[in-house]
Design an enzyme around this catalytic site. Structure first.
Site, PDB file in Angstrom:
ATOM      1  N   ASP A  16       0.861  -1.165   0.000  1.00  0.00           N
ATOM      2  CA  ASP A  16       0.000   0.000   0.000  1.00  0.00           C
ATOM      3  C   ASP A  16       0.914   1.237   0.000  1.00  0.00           C
ATOM      4  O   ASP A  16       2.116   1.133   0.273  1.00  0.00           O
ATOM      5  CB  ASP A  16      -0.880  -0.050   1.252  1.00  0.00           C
ATOM      6  CG  ASP A  16      -1.725   1.186   1.421  1.00  0.00           C
ATOM      7  OD1 ASP A  16      -2.391   1.591   0.451  1.00  0.00           O
ATOM      8  OD2 ASP A  16      -1.720   1.752   2.533  1.00  0.00           O
ATOM      9  N   ASP A  18      -0.155   5.132   1.002  1.00  0.00           N
ATOM     10  CA  ASP A  18      -0.378   6.070   2.106  1.00  0.00           C
ATOM     11  C   ASP A  18      -0.410   5.331   3.437  1.00  0.00           C
ATOM     12  O   ASP A  18      -1.202   4.402   3.637  1.00  0.00           O
ATOM     13  CB  ASP A  18      -1.716   6.795   1.913  1.00  0.00           C
ATOM     14  CG  ASP A  18      -1.770   7.578   0.611  1.00  0.00           C
ATOM     15  OD1 ASP A  18      -1.357   8.739   0.613  1.00  0.00           O
ATOM     16  OD2 ASP A  18      -2.222   7.011  -0.404  1.00  0.00           O
TER      17      ASP A  18
END
Length: 234
Positions: A16, A18
């Protein structure tokens, strides 16, 4: 930091963005607080906004204005927040400490790595080179496949682009939907406690690994690949 039964080393690690590789919450929060200031409202404390950063517009606007999808005014705020954020995406955003060494170590071990994020490509594509992630082996954004996490399609697309079977990939994220997506894609899942994590305790997500720092992940991968693994703590 918790460890499962010993697993084979992966051939690829997907991340991922953020709250996992990059601490982007300062710029996300600044954009939503600009919306509040424009409306004559006091900025929301950063401590209130930061935990919602991984949830994007839904999380930020929810925390800043108490509105969600379908509420009057939400869509206008969402579009304005997008425009404001796009104009200042990398003012304070940086990689988390240890991420550079983690990615270098993954490459040195002969593993591939890539990014699978729910962030739309209009933000992902210009942001990555500004924060030092232009060399990702693949980048799958939230609008790449027509699905977003927790659907497994983006993760499967990442594996496809790396030409590595999903069962030989790990997925690392800081949100429950990251673990759900990784599990649905047949990947080993890693919950990163250094990220935003939201309101649900990551210890309850059912991830295969729960790790405290990027360095812990690097040492785990090195250990599985045959290098000495530092002592684990419960």
């Amino acid at each position: 930091m918790t460890f499962p039964v010993r697993m084979p080393a992966p051939r690829a690690v997907l991340f991922d963005l953020d709250g996992t590789l990059a601490d982007t919450a300062p710029d996300l929060a600044a954009a939503v607080n600009w919306l509040r200031t424009e409306r004559g409202l006091e900025p929301k404390p950063y401590a209130v906004l930061r935990p919602t950063a991984s949830a994007g517009a839904r999380g930020m606007i929810g925390a800043a204005f108490g509105l969600g999808p379908g509420d009057d005014g939400y869509e206008e705020l969402r579009l304005q927040w997008f425009d404001r954020y796009q104009s200042a995406m990398a003012v304070h955003s940086t990689l988390f400490g240890g991420v550079v060494e983690l990615l270098d170590g993954i490459q040195a071990a002969g593993m591939a790595w890539g990014i699978v994020t729910n962030k739309p490509a209009r933000f992902t594509d210009p942001l990555l080179p500004q924060i030092g992630l232009a060399h990702a082996g693949c980048v799958v954004s939230g609008d790449t496949t027509g699905f977003s996490k927790p659907h497994p399609a983006p993760l499967l697309e990442g594996a496809r682009r790396l030409d590595i079977a999903p069962e030989h990939c790990w997925y690392v994220g800081d949100d429950l939907r990251d673990v759900e997506a990784g599990r649905a894609a047949g990947m080993v899942t890693v919950a990163c406690a250094w990220g935003y994590c939201g309101e649900i305790d990551p210890a309850t997500w059912g991830a295969d690994y729960l790790l405290d720092t990027p360095t812990d992940l690097l040492e785990t991968l090195r250990g599985l690949a045959g290098a000495p693994l530092k002592a684990a703590t419960a």
